[in-house]
Design an enzyme around this catalytic site. Structure first.
Site, PDB file in Angstrom:
ATOM      1  CB  SER A 250      -0.855  -0.032   1.265  1.00 59.00           C
ATOM      2  OG  SER A 250      -1.396   1.223   1.553  1.00 59.00           O
TER       3      SER A 250
ATOM      4  CE1 TYR B 155      -4.078  -2.641   5.787  1.00 58.20           C
ATOM      5  CE2 TYR B 155      -3.395  -0.336   5.662  1.00 58.20           C
ATOM      6  CZ  TYR B 155      -3.800  -1.503   5.041  1.00 58.20           C
ATOM      7  OH  TYR B 155      -3.903  -1.540   3.677  1.00 58.20           O
TER       8      TYR B 155
ATOM      9  CE  LYS C 232      -1.641  -4.166   3.223  1.00 62.50           C
ATOM     10  NZ  LYS C 232      -1.976  -5.447   2.619  1.00 62.50           N
TER      11      LYS C 232
HETATM   12  N1  UFG Z   1     -12.546  11.174   3.711  1.00 64.82           N
HETATM   13  C1  UFG Z   1     -13.537  12.064   4.046  1.00 64.82           C
HETATM   14  N2  UFG Z   1     -14.692  11.565   4.569  1.00 64.82           N
HETATM   15  C2  UFG Z   1     -14.897  10.236   4.786  1.00 64.82           C
HETATM   16  C3  UFG Z   1     -13.866   9.326   4.429  1.00 64.82           C
HETATM   17  C4  UFG Z   1     -12.696   9.831   3.907  1.00 64.82           C
HETATM   18  O1  UFG Z   1     -13.401  13.271   3.880  1.00 64.82           O
HETATM   19  O2  UFG Z   1     -15.951   9.858   5.285  1.00 64.82           O
HETATM   20  C5  UFG Z   1     -11.303  11.688   3.122  1.00 64.82           C
HETATM   21  C6  UFG Z   1     -10.080  11.374   3.938  1.00 64.82           C
HETATM   22  O3  UFG Z   1      -9.901  12.364   4.918  1.00 64.82           O
HETATM   23  C7  UFG Z   1      -8.988  11.370   2.876  1.00 64.82           C
HETATM   24  C8  UFG Z   1      -9.714  10.879   1.615  1.00 64.82           C
HETATM   25  O4  UFG Z   1     -11.103  11.067   1.870  1.00 64.82           O
HETATM   26  O5  UFG Z   1      -8.556  12.662   2.642  1.00 64.82           O
HETATM   27  C9  UFG Z   1      -9.479   9.424   1.324  1.00 64.82           C
HETATM   28  O6  UFG Z   1      -9.775   8.666   2.484  1.00 64.82           O
HETATM   29  P1  UFG Z   1      -9.914   7.092   2.459  1.00 64.82           P
HETATM   30  O7  UFG Z   1     -10.240   6.650   3.867  1.00 64.82           O
HETATM   31  O8  UFG Z   1     -10.836   6.677   1.388  1.00 64.82           O
HETATM   32  O9  UFG Z   1      -8.481   6.618   2.024  1.00 64.82           O
HETATM   33  P2  UFG Z   1      -7.061   6.885   2.725  1.00 64.82           P
HETATM   34  O10 UFG Z   1      -6.275   7.721   1.781  1.00 64.82           O
HETATM   35  O11 UFG Z   1      -7.162   7.312   4.119  1.00 64.82           O
HETATM   36  O12 UFG Z   1      -6.632   5.381   2.771  1.00 64.82           O
HETATM   37  C10 UFG Z   1      -5.543   4.898   2.151  1.00 64.82           C
HETATM   38  C11 UFG Z   1      -5.796   3.421   1.771  1.00 64.82           C
HETATM   39  C12 UFG Z   1      -5.791   2.550   3.007  1.00 64.82           C
HETATM   40  C13 UFG Z   1      -4.590   2.842   3.846  1.00 64.82           C
HETATM   41  C14 UFG Z   1      -4.580   4.291   4.236  1.00 64.82           C
HETATM   42  C15 UFG Z   1      -3.431   4.591   5.157  1.00 64.82           C
HETATM   43  O13 UFG Z   1      -7.012   3.273   1.083  1.00 64.82           O
HETATM   44  O14 UFG Z   1      -5.760   1.189   2.619  1.00 64.82           O
HETATM   45  O15 UFG Z   1      -4.489   5.061   3.047  1.00 64.82           O
HETATM   46  O16 UFG Z   1      -3.452   5.874   5.616  1.00 64.82           O
HETATM   47  F1  UFG Z   1      -4.589   2.125   4.956  1.00 64.82           F
END
Ligand code: UFG
Length: 347
Positions: free
Chosen positions: A126, A151, A155
């Site tokens: 990831s 988590y 990885k």
């Molecule tokens: N976000 C929102 N509202 C929500 C959910 C997410 O505004 O309800 C925002 C988050 O703040 C972020 C973006 O949308 O800016 C993406 O969030 P996600 O949770 O969809 O994805 P992430 O970038 O946090 O997650 C990724 C990978 C995971 C990994 C993680 C580690 O998808 O597998 O990074 O930080 F674990």
């Protein structure tokens, strides 16, 4: 003769899409999963899309006996390992459960593969390994940063375990070659709407939260933070279509099985190279699906990085893989899947 690929965690979101693409590329696929975080929906969807009467193997990869049995009963040429827990927040609350499950299952796969003459292992890593990057886009040479959750740590540890195993087994009967694919943000669903993401409870990730809000399962999307140092104040990510992502696995497996690897353990970023803000993604979703989403700005979410996106040049040039689907196609597919789940006819 057809090559056989074992997909551990093959009933999950990424595993099911990868299974479809492998079958369509002419591979035999052995699907195994312990069903801890999914039901048979996606597996049944895979059978419908491919028209194949696939056998399902109920296997917990932490059970070494069961893993050995799987390798004894099938002549496996390559393994794509997905079987793992994946919720960041849960991993903070239950570290032992995460380390035990994610490490033990991978160690078992490595040991069984090496012992059964299967030399090719592809590990699903990831972009989380890059943490908050010093510079964007990130290349495979960008430094890994200390993980901020168990988590993320699993990885990084599995990446290291694979690298060490590749070194240690070189030239032996149990030689292992490895590919690490570092995914950015996988989203969307198969265009058939027969497989997609099935989050349990309240989704953590952005796109399932959006589609559940649009369908009325959730009242309002909270956009976490609009005061980031980005053009519109919301975080930047590299959203990669799930079908494009699945195809990267077909390219990587082909590279391994056809002896095209340039190093014994290779690393590739799997992303589009195109940053998108949370707000841009929400706007694109509304526009392509012709609806209004109920959303509000909320405080930042702990642990979120401001901006990260991939430099996918290496995967483009070396593997001959490139993301092709537009964000509109992806968000259309995600919405179609949510409607399919809600029982809409003719999605
Ligand atoms: N976000 C929102 N509202 C929500 C959910 C997410 O505004 O309800 C925002 C988050 O703040 C972020 C973006 O949308 O800016 C993406 O969030 P996600 O949770 O969809 O994805 P992430 O970038 O946090 O997650 C990724 C990978 C995971 C990994 C993680 C580690 O998808 O597998 O990074 O930080 F674990």
């Amino acid at each position: 003769m057809k090559k056989t690929v074992l997909v551990s965690g093959g009933a999950g979101f990424i595993g099911s899409h990868v299974t479809v693409e492998l079958i369509e590329a002419g591979y035999d696929v052995v699907v195994a999963d312990n069903m801890s975080n999914c039901d048979k929906t996606c597996f049944e969807g895979v059978k419908k899309i491919t028209g194949k009467d696939l056998k399902f193997n109920l296997v917990d990869f932490c059970d070494m006996e069961a893993v050995n049995k799987l390798f004894s009963e099938n002549r496996i040429d390559a393994v794509i390992h997905f079987a793992a827990f994946k919720a960041v927040g849960e991993s903070v609350a239950k570290p032992v459960m995460y380390y035990k499950n994610n490490l033990e299952s991978f160690l078992n796969v490595l040991e069984a593969a090496s012992g059964h003459g299967c030399h090719n292992i592809l590990f699903s890593s990831s972009a989380t390994v890059y943490g908050e990057p010093d510079a964007v886009p990130v290349t495979e040479k960008s430094p890994r940063k200390p993980a901020t959750s168990p988590y993320g740590n699993t990885k990084q540890m599995c990446e290291d375990i694979l690298q060490d195993t590749v070194k240690a087994t070189k030239g032996s009967d149990g030689e292992i070659k490895g590919i690490l694919l570092r995914y950015f943000n996988p989203i969307g669903a198969h265009p058939s709407a027969l497989i997609g993401e099935l989050p349990r409870g309240v989704p953590n990730n952005l796109v399932p939260f959006i589609t559940q809000t649009a369908i009325g399962k959730r009242e309002c999307l909270s956009i976490f933070g609009n005061d980031y140092p980005t053009p519109d104040g919301t975080c930047l990510r590299d959203y990669i279509d799930i079908v494009d992502l699945a195809k990267a696995h077909v390219s990587a497996v082909g590279r391994m099985l056809e002896g095209k690897m340039k190093e014994d353990c290779e690393v590739f970023n799997i992303g589009t190279g195109r940053p998108l803000s949370v707000l841009e993604l929400v706007n694109a979703f509304e526009k392509v699906n012709n609806l209004k989403l109920n959303y509000k700005f909320a405080p930042r979410r702990a642990g979120d990085v401001t901006a990260i996106w991939a430099d996918p040049t290496l995967a483009n040039t070396e593997m001959g893989w490139k993301a092709t689907r537009t964000i509109e196609e992806t968000l259309e597919a995600a919405w179609k899947w949510e409607k399919h789940l809600a029982g809409y006819e003719n999605v």
